[in-house]
Design a protein around this motif. Structure first.
Motif, mmCIF file in Angstrom:
data_model
loop_
_atom_site.group_PDB
_atom_site.id
_atom_site.type_symbol
_atom_site.label_atom_id
_atom_site.label_comp_id
_atom_site.label_asym_id
_atom_site.label_seq_id
_atom_site.Cartn_x
_atom_site.Cartn_y
_atom_site.Cartn_z
ATOM 1 N N THR A 126 28.424 41.277 55.952
ATOM 2 C CA THR A 126 27.371 42.270 56.134
ATOM 3 C C THR A 126 27.798 43.676 55.712
ATOM 4 O O THR A 126 26.969 44.552 55.528
ATOM 5 N N ASP A 127 29.112 43.853 55.577
ATOM 6 C CA ASP A 127 29.619 45.184 55.232
ATOM 7 C C ASP A 127 30.389 45.123 53.907
ATOM 8 O O ASP A 127 31.436 45.726 53.749
ATOM 9 N N GLY A 128 29.873 44.337 52.950
ATOM 10 C CA GLY A 128 30.614 44.088 51.699
ATOM 11 C C GLY A 128 31.674 43.037 51.950
ATOM 12 O O GLY A 128 31.801 42.516 53.070
ATOM 13 N N GLY A 129 32.437 42.704 50.926
ATOM 14 C CA GLY A 129 33.466 41.681 51.133
ATOM 15 C C GLY A 129 34.291 41.429 49.892
ATOM 16 O O GLY A 129 34.044 42.012 48.823
ATOM 17 N N SER A 130 35.281 40.557 50.066
ATOM 18 C CA SER A 130 36.147 40.190 48.947
ATOM 19 C C SER A 130 36.425 38.691 49.011
ATOM 20 O O SER A 130 36.780 38.165 50.064
ATOM 21 N N VAL A 131 36.242 38.027 47.879
ATOM 22 C CA VAL A 131 36.521 36.589 47.770
ATOM 23 C C VAL A 131 37.658 36.437 46.768
ATOM 24 O O VAL A 131 37.619 37.028 45.689
ATOM 25 N N VAL A 132 38.662 35.656 47.148
ATOM 26 C CA VAL A 132 39.811 35.431 46.246
ATOM 27 C C VAL A 132 40.042 33.937 46.110
ATOM 28 O O VAL A 132 40.054 33.203 47.109
ATOM 29 N N THR A 133 40.208 33.478 44.862
ATOM 30 C CA THR A 133 40.541 32.074 44.639
ATOM 31 C C THR A 133 41.823 31.979 43.809
ATOM 32 O O THR A 133 42.330 32.981 43.321
ATOM 33 N N LEU A 134 42.341 30.765 43.684
ATOM 34 C CA LEU A 134 43.612 30.521 42.997
ATOM 35 C C LEU A 134 43.392 29.679 41.757
ATOM 36 O O LEU A 134 42.758 28.622 41.835
ATOM 37 N N THR A 135 43.929 30.162 40.630
ATOM 38 C CA THR A 135 43.796 29.407 39.398
ATOM 39 C C THR A 135 45.141 29.262 38.706
ATOM 40 O O THR A 135 46.174 29.688 39.247
#
Ligand code: NAD
Length: 259
Positions: free
Chosen positions: A134-143
């Motif tokens: 609800t207050d922005g965010g960050s998504v991180v994945t691994l490649t």
């Protein structure tokens, strides 16, 4: 305390060697409150034991191939944390027989499974997490570099990682207006449970140690620290990006790698 008052969901811890666990340690040390998943009953005890070493952290089941389990995990996240500031997706799977021999022999079912668990799951998890960001965010994945170069035996997982990286860009485009950033870390080879499924992983790590500009194998903690940067406000201007944590290996041409 870069992540003071921040709340994160870490998907993909299997054991203490998991990249996700190194990310969790970096995030927890920076002050984040964390929630974890475990894939199935077989992994539960191990994961819960690890998670219990982290004050205030809890783990709930979630097989990412099952949308109802993803929804249930997000309900737990809503109950336990109230909102999410970041999501770490550190999950991949392909049937072992697809990770040996030639890519040419990839089966239809093996292809579908690898793409579903390793790439589509990022889309499904992110979509389910967005209402909590609800207050922005960050998504991180691994490649891994096998998405763009041919790495023997990485096979269908390279195709899945290419789909994952493209998904990062499309998700970043969709979610940017909500101030939700989506990025990937391309890590060098590390001997984890998943990596042991790739035939020749020890040779890959040795080769990397010999020729990568930094002349050492990639370590989980290096990836953990970059993930910390990506989920923190320090990276607030970065989205849709693939960041290499591989000692510089990806800059080499094939002749440089032979030197
Ligand atoms: P790992 O085995 O510790 O982690 C893989 C995780 O995926 C496990 O926790 C496993 O439970 C989970 N998983 C697999 N299928 C699942 C499913 N259906 N539902 C829920 N969870 C599922 O190995 P790792 O090396 O830490 O892998 C984490 C990520 O890092 C993967 O995306 C992998 O491709 C990526 N990566 C690894 C390396 C490496 O060399 N180890 C290099 C680059 C990228």
């Amino acid at each position: 305390m870069l992540l003071k008052d921040k709340k994160g969901l870490i998907v993909g811890v299997a054991n203490k060697h998991s990249i996700a666990w190194a990310i969790a340690q970096a995030a927890a040390q920076a002050g984040a409150q964390l929630l974890f998943n475990y894939q199935n009953e077989r992994l539960r005890e191990n994961v819960v034991e690890l998670v219990n070493t982290m004050p205030g952290a809890k783990a709930f089941p979630c097989d990412v191939a099952d949308d109802t389990q993803i929804d249930a995990l997000m309900k737990h996240a809503a109950q336990e944390l109230g909102r999410l500031d970041f999501l770490v997706h550190s999950v991949a799977f392909a049937p072992r027989e697809e990770l040996a021999g030639q890519f040419l022999n990839t089966t239809r079912q093996g292809f579908a499974t690898a793409l579903d668990v390793s790439a589509y799951s990022l889309v499904a998890l992110t979509r389910a997490a967005v209402p909590l960001m609800t207050d922005g965010g960050s998504v991180v994945t691994l490649t891994y570099l096998g998405s763009e170069r041919v790495v023997p035996h990485y096979n269908v997982m390279g195709v899945a990682k290419a789909a994952l990286e493209a998904s990062v860009r499309y998700l970043a485009h969709d979610l940017g207006p909500k101030n939700i950033r989506v990025n990937a870390i391309s890590a060098g080879p590390i001997k984890t449970l998943a990596a042991r499924g790739v035939s020749g992983i020890s040779k890959m790590v040795d080769h990397h140690r010999e020729v990568a500009p930094l002349r050492r194998a990639t370590e989980q903690a290096e990836v953990g620290d970059t993930a910390l940067f990506l989920v923190s406000p320090l990276s607030r201007g970065i989205t849709g990006e693939i960041i290499y944590v591989d000692g510089g290996y990806h800059i080499l041409g094939s002749l440089a790698a032979l030197e």
